[in-house]
Write a protein that holds these residues in place. Structure first.
Motif, PDB file in Angstrom:
ATOM      1  N   LEU A  94       0.875  -1.241   0.066  1.00 51.04           N
ATOM      2  CA  LEU A  94       0.232   0.001   0.025  1.00 51.04           C
ATOM      3  C   LEU A  94       0.946   1.203   0.226  1.00 51.04           C
ATOM      4  O   LEU A  94       0.613   2.111  -0.472  1.00 51.04           O
ATOM      5  N   PHE A  95       1.787   1.171   0.756  1.00 54.16           N
ATOM      6  CA  PHE A  95       2.914   2.252   0.856  1.00 54.16           C
ATOM      7  C   PHE A  95       3.270   2.617  -0.606  1.00 54.16           C
ATOM      8  O   PHE A  95       3.606   3.631  -1.051  1.00 54.16           O
ATOM      9  N   ARG A  96       3.956   1.543  -1.188  1.00 56.40           N
ATOM     10  CA  ARG A  96       4.438   1.509  -2.429  1.00 56.40           C
ATOM     11  C   ARG A  96       3.694   2.242  -3.662  1.00 56.40           C
ATOM     12  O   ARG A  96       4.056   3.055  -4.350  1.00 56.40           O
ATOM     13  N   ASP A  97       2.449   1.642  -3.659  1.00 51.79           N
ATOM     14  CA  ASP A  97       1.385   2.175  -4.492  1.00 51.79           C
ATOM     15  C   ASP A  97       0.848   3.535  -4.311  1.00 51.79           C
ATOM     16  O   ASP A  97       1.013   4.295  -5.389  1.00 51.79           O
ATOM     17  N   CYS A  98       0.919   3.945  -2.995  1.00 52.27           N
ATOM     18  CA  CYS A  98       0.463   5.259  -2.699  1.00 52.27           C
ATOM     19  C   CYS A  98       1.378   6.137  -3.149  1.00 52.27           C
ATOM     20  O   CYS A  98       1.250   7.472  -3.588  1.00 52.27           O
ATOM     21  N   GLU A 355      -2.895  21.184 -26.650  1.00 54.16           N
ATOM     22  CA  GLU A 355      -3.134  22.251 -25.914  1.00 54.16           C
ATOM     23  C   GLU A 355      -4.151  21.405 -24.701  1.00 54.16           C
ATOM     24  O   GLU A 355      -5.024  20.645 -25.400  1.00 54.16           O
ATOM     25  N   VAL A 356      -3.958  21.674 -23.633  1.00 48.87           N
ATOM     26  CA  VAL A 356      -5.239  21.201 -22.642  1.00 48.87           C
ATOM     27  C   VAL A 356      -5.582  22.286 -21.651  1.00 48.87           C
ATOM     28  O   VAL A 356      -4.862  23.064 -21.641  1.00 48.87           O
ATOM     29  N   ASN A 357      -6.688  21.827 -20.966  1.00 51.92           N
ATOM     30  CA  ASN A 357      -7.295  22.812 -20.216  1.00 51.92           C
ATOM     31  C   ASN A 357      -7.008  22.636 -18.689  1.00 51.92           C
ATOM     32  O   ASN A 357      -7.379  21.456 -18.050  1.00 51.92           O
ATOM     33  N   SER A 358      -6.317  23.411 -17.752  1.00 53.62           N
ATOM     34  CA  SER A 358      -6.043  23.172 -16.549  1.00 53.62           C
ATOM     35  C   SER A 358      -6.932  23.871 -15.343  1.00 53.62           C
ATOM     36  O   SER A 358      -6.386  24.225 -14.340  1.00 53.62           O
ATOM     37  N   GLY A 359      -8.121  23.759 -15.898  1.00 56.42           N
ATOM     38  CA  GLY A 359      -9.093  24.747 -15.134  1.00 56.42           C
ATOM     39  C   GLY A 359      -9.340  23.901 -13.650  1.00 56.42           C
ATOM     40  O   GLY A 359      -9.532  22.761 -13.868  1.00 56.42           O
ATOM     41  N   GLY A 360      -9.392  24.595 -12.438  1.00 60.93           N
ATOM     42  CA  GLY A 360      -9.725  23.860 -11.383  1.00 60.93           C
ATOM     43  C   GLY A 360      -8.462  22.835 -10.969  1.00 60.93           C
ATOM     44  O   GLY A 360      -8.794  22.048 -10.254  1.00 60.93           O
ATOM     45  N   LEU A 361      -7.180  23.390 -11.434  1.00 63.54           N
ATOM     46  CA  LEU A 361      -6.110  22.549 -11.107  1.00 63.54           C
ATOM     47  C   LEU A 361      -5.932  22.374  -9.489  1.00 63.54           C
ATOM     48  O   LEU A 361      -5.516  21.415  -9.014  1.00 63.54           O
ATOM     49  N   THR A 362      -6.074  23.621  -9.008  1.00 58.21           N
ATOM     50  CA  THR A 362      -5.580  23.587  -7.478  1.00 58.21           C
ATOM     51  C   THR A 362      -6.401  22.679  -6.698  1.00 58.21           C
ATOM     52  O   THR A 362      -5.988  21.770  -5.792  1.00 58.21           O
ATOM     53  N   TYR A 363      -7.765  22.727  -6.934  1.00 59.92           N
ATOM     54  CA  TYR A 363      -8.696  21.794  -6.259  1.00 59.92           C
ATOM     55  C   TYR A 363      -8.433  20.491  -6.508  1.00 59.92           C
ATOM     56  O   TYR A 363      -8.580  19.668  -5.533  1.00 59.92           O
ATOM     57  N   THR A 364      -8.212  19.922  -7.652  1.00 59.80           N
ATOM     58  CA  THR A 364      -7.967  18.571  -8.110  1.00 59.80           C
ATOM     59  C   THR A 364      -6.839  18.122  -7.611  1.00 59.80           C
ATOM     60  O   THR A 364      -6.784  16.870  -6.848  1.00 59.80           O
ATOM     61  N   ALA A 365      -5.591  18.897  -7.344  1.00 56.38           N
ATOM     62  CA  ALA A 365      -4.228  18.467  -6.557  1.00 56.38           C
ATOM     63  C   ALA A 365      -4.534  18.274  -5.234  1.00 56.38           C
ATOM     64  O   ALA A 365      -4.308  17.106  -4.613  1.00 56.38           O
ATOM     65  N   ILE A 366      -5.469  19.354  -4.686  1.00 55.74           N
ATOM     66  CA  ILE A 366      -5.806  19.049  -3.210  1.00 55.74           C
ATOM     67  C   ILE A 366      -6.538  17.621  -3.000  1.00 55.74           C
ATOM     68  O   ILE A 366      -6.338  16.743  -1.892  1.00 55.74           O
ATOM     69  N   SER A 367      -7.583  17.549  -3.714  1.00 62.72           N
ATOM     70  CA  SER A 367      -8.587  16.238  -3.339  1.00 62.72           C
ATOM     71  C   SER A 367      -7.636  15.082  -3.754  1.00 62.72           C
ATOM     72  O   SER A 367      -7.829  14.037  -2.976  1.00 62.72           O
ATOM     73  N   LEU A 368      -6.910  14.958  -4.809  1.00 63.27           N
ATOM     74  CA  LEU A 368      -6.165  13.456  -4.906  1.00 63.27           C
ATOM     75  C   LEU A 368      -5.079  13.415  -3.950  1.00 63.27           C
ATOM     76  O   LEU A 368      -5.161  12.239  -3.345  1.00 63.27           O
ATOM     77  N   VAL A 369      -4.360  14.374  -3.505  1.00 58.22           N
ATOM     78  CA  VAL A 369      -3.569  14.013  -2.537  1.00 58.22           C
ATOM     79  C   VAL A 369      -4.215  13.505  -1.119  1.00 58.22           C
ATOM     80  O   VAL A 369      -3.654  12.874  -0.403  1.00 58.22           O
ATOM     81  N   CYS A 370      -5.073  14.463  -0.949  1.00 55.01           N
ATOM     82  CA  CYS A 370      -5.990  14.348   0.522  1.00 55.01           C
ATOM     83  C   CYS A 370      -6.381  12.637   0.362  1.00 55.01           C
ATOM     84  O   CYS A 370      -6.438  12.098   1.375  1.00 55.01           O
ATOM     85  N   SER A 371      -7.063  12.553  -0.656  1.00 58.03           N
ATOM     86  CA  SER A 371      -7.669  11.062  -0.841  1.00 58.03           C
ATOM     87  C   SER A 371      -6.536   9.982  -0.567  1.00 58.03           C
ATOM     88  O   SER A 371      -7.074   8.836   0.034  1.00 58.03           O
ATOM     89  N   VAL A 372      -5.323  10.192  -1.206  1.00 59.02           N
ATOM     90  CA  VAL A 372      -4.605   9.235  -0.940  1.00 59.02           C
ATOM     91  C   VAL A 372      -3.674   9.157   0.545  1.00 59.02           C
ATOM     92  O   VAL A 372      -3.896   8.072   1.221  1.00 59.02           O
ATOM     93  N   VAL A 373      -3.808  10.269   1.280  1.00 57.86           N
ATOM     94  CA  VAL A 373      -3.445  10.241   2.469  1.00 57.86           C
ATOM     95  C   VAL A 373      -4.504   9.674   3.504  1.00 57.86           C
ATOM     96  O   VAL A 373      -4.148   8.820   4.435  1.00 57.86           O
ATOM     97  N   PHE A 374      -5.780  10.020   3.099  1.00 57.18           N
ATOM     98  CA  PHE A 374      -6.962   9.429   3.865  1.00 57.18           C
ATOM     99  C   PHE A 374      -7.147   7.992   3.810  1.00 57.18           C
ATOM    100  O   PHE A 374      -7.344   7.246   4.915  1.00 57.18           O
ATOM    101  N   ILE A 375      -6.697   7.546   2.693  1.00 62.04           N
ATOM    102  CA  ILE A 375      -7.092   6.045   2.632  1.00 62.04           C
ATOM    103  C   ILE A 375      -6.000   5.268   3.254  1.00 62.04           C
ATOM    104  O   ILE A 375      -6.009   4.286   4.035  1.00 62.04           O
ATOM    105  N   PHE A 376      -4.613   6.072   3.298  1.00 61.74           N
ATOM    106  CA  PHE A 376      -3.431   5.046   3.770  1.00 61.74           C
ATOM    107  C   PHE A 376      -3.619   5.504   5.395  1.00 61.74           C
ATOM    108  O   PHE A 376      -3.345   4.272   6.098  1.00 61.74           O
ATOM    109  N   LEU A 377      -4.073   6.539   6.027  1.00 59.07           N
ATOM    110  CA  LEU A 377      -4.290   6.788   7.344  1.00 59.07           C
ATOM    111  C   LEU A 377      -5.303   5.792   7.816  1.00 59.07           C
ATOM    112  O   LEU A 377      -5.227   5.292   9.039  1.00 59.07           O
TER     113      LEU A 377
END
Length: 423
Positions: A94-98, A355-377
């Motif tokens: 789990l640590f390796r994959d996260c 060309e890609v659209n990076s709208g909502g990038l900050t919220y996406t980054a926070i959500s993804l990182v938090c979800s990984v941390v939460f599932i591990f904890l």
């Protein structure tokens, strides 16, 4: 379509995956993070190619990043709530994959932050996945080295689990009385070499020497009344799959396991496409906003193969394989973005970047990182096991994340005004 995906996974995809793992001597978690993740994430790969070469939009980025939270929290909740077997988990997989997933997310977000993708950026994404596969090749040795060097507490935890397993050998797939706890050891190099711990996705693989008769036909009617009704309703699906996919559980087709794996992955993609199309039509008919659809129904629809496959292996007590598939499929999803990007920038349209659209990038980054941390904890605080308690925790976390995401997309919280098509 949901029934069709479950039949493909249970009768063809998972048995072929198990034979592949047996031939290569893969541990449960490595098999879940590689072949299982690649096969069940085939719809995301198709979506990424469609987004780059057909629609020429951000469909691939939005689908893969948008469904990442569901993949982590939603599928973990399903595994815990729908499984009657309590599965023990190992620290290292789990640590390796996260960690690998966090690196992939950071790389993708860094690439799309300037709204353009160059060939060397997409190549670096493939390089990261190549390094991840290389780590998986030497997984057991790296695991043993790290446990001895940096984590004595995990070593004591692992030894305690193994001693407990020796004192109370549990074979939950052979007994059906009470809640079962399946202990798993990763000291072996393969999932089929340990007499007590080998995978039990299918009864016909490692135990061929113990089972003289061939696997029963898919047309054998079940004995239970409810299963008979379900079998009759799914008979057209069973017949179609029987005519198009070789059943590698039977001796005659056993050596065709790679063909079974590839065709079943193709069927999973096709069924998921129809399923997502139906969900989209239903959402438009009911007047559900597109942003809400993308975060809820469409995210669950595109990840349905991962959900079904993970729940099926969790019900057999293979917790490491289920969790590695959950996180490993997200790592493969990032590769899904790298392949079409690299092909287009390096071979087709070499004159300029994508060309890609990076709208909502900050919220996406926070959500993804938090979800990984939460599932591990959550797994750590739950004693490194998958049970209904962990499922309930993940479900609550998923509902919280989804609610916040919907409120953000609708412009109720944050400064993200709702965009309407044509304006």
């Amino acid at each position: 379509m949901f029934l069709a995906v479950s039949i493909v996974c249970d009768d063809y995809f998972l048995p072929s995956l198990e034979i592949i793992s047996e031939c290569l001597g893969l541990s449960q978690d490595v098999a879940g993070a590689t072949f299982m993740a690649a096969g069940s994430s085939a719809p995301e790969l198709v979506t990424a190619f469609l987004g780059v070469f057909v629609t020429k939009g951000d469909i691939g980025v939005s689908t893969i990043l948008g469904s990442a939270v569901y993949n982590l929290l939603g599928i973990s909740a399903a595994c815990g709530l729908f499984s009657s077997v309590v599965s023990r988990l190992s620290c290292w997989p789990l640590f390796r994959d996260c960690l690998a997933y966090t690196i992939c997310v950071a790389a993708v977000l860094a690439m799309i932050s300037d709204n353009v993708i160059y060939w060397y950026e997409s190549a670096s994404l493939l390089l990261i996945y190549g390094c991840y596969i290389l780590v998986l090749c030497f997984d057991i040795k790296i695991n043993q080295y790290l446990m001895k060097k940096f984590s004595p507490c995990c070593m004591r935890f692992t030894k305690a689990m193994e001693e407990n397993a020796e004192q109370q050998p549990l074979v939950g797939w052979r007994e059906e009385s009470g809640p079962l706890i399946c202990q798993q050891s990763r000291t072996d190099s393969g999932i089929f070499q340990d007499e007590l711990d080998y995978s039990q996705l299918s009864t016909s693989l490692h135990g061929l020497d113990e089972i003289s008769k061939d696997h029963p036909s898919v047309f054998t009617m079940p004995e239970a009344d409810m299963k008979r009704i379900l079998w009759v309703l799914s008979l057209p699906i069973i017949t179609l799959l029987y005519l198009t996919i070789p059943d590698c559980r039977r001796q005659f087709w056993r050596n065709w396991f790679m063909v079974t794996f590839l065709i079943s992955a193709a069927w999973i993609s096709a069924i998921t496409y129809v399923l997502v199309w139906m969900i989209t039509i239903a959402g438009e008919t009911l007047g559900i906003p597109e942003s809400v659809m993308g975060l809820t129904l469409l995210a669950a629809g595109t990840s349905l193969p991962d959900t079904v496959a993970s729940v099926l292996v969790a019900r057999k007590g293979n917790g490491d394989m289920a969790m590695s598939n959950i996180v490993g499929s997200n790592v493969f999803d990032m590769l899904c973005l790298g392949i079409p990007w690299f092909i287009k920038t390096a071979f087709i349209n070499t004159s300029g970047p994508i060309e890609v659209n990076s709208g909502g990038l900050t919220y996406t980054a926070i959500s993804l990182v938090c979800s990984v941390v939460f599932i591990f904890l959550a797994v750590h605080l739950n004693g490194w096991k998958i049970d209904k308690k962990l499922g309930a925790i993940c479900l609550v976390l998923y509902l919280v994340f989804t609610t916040l995401s919907i409120l953000y997309e609708l412009g109720i919280i944050g400064n993200n005004p709702t965009r309407v098509c044509g304006n």
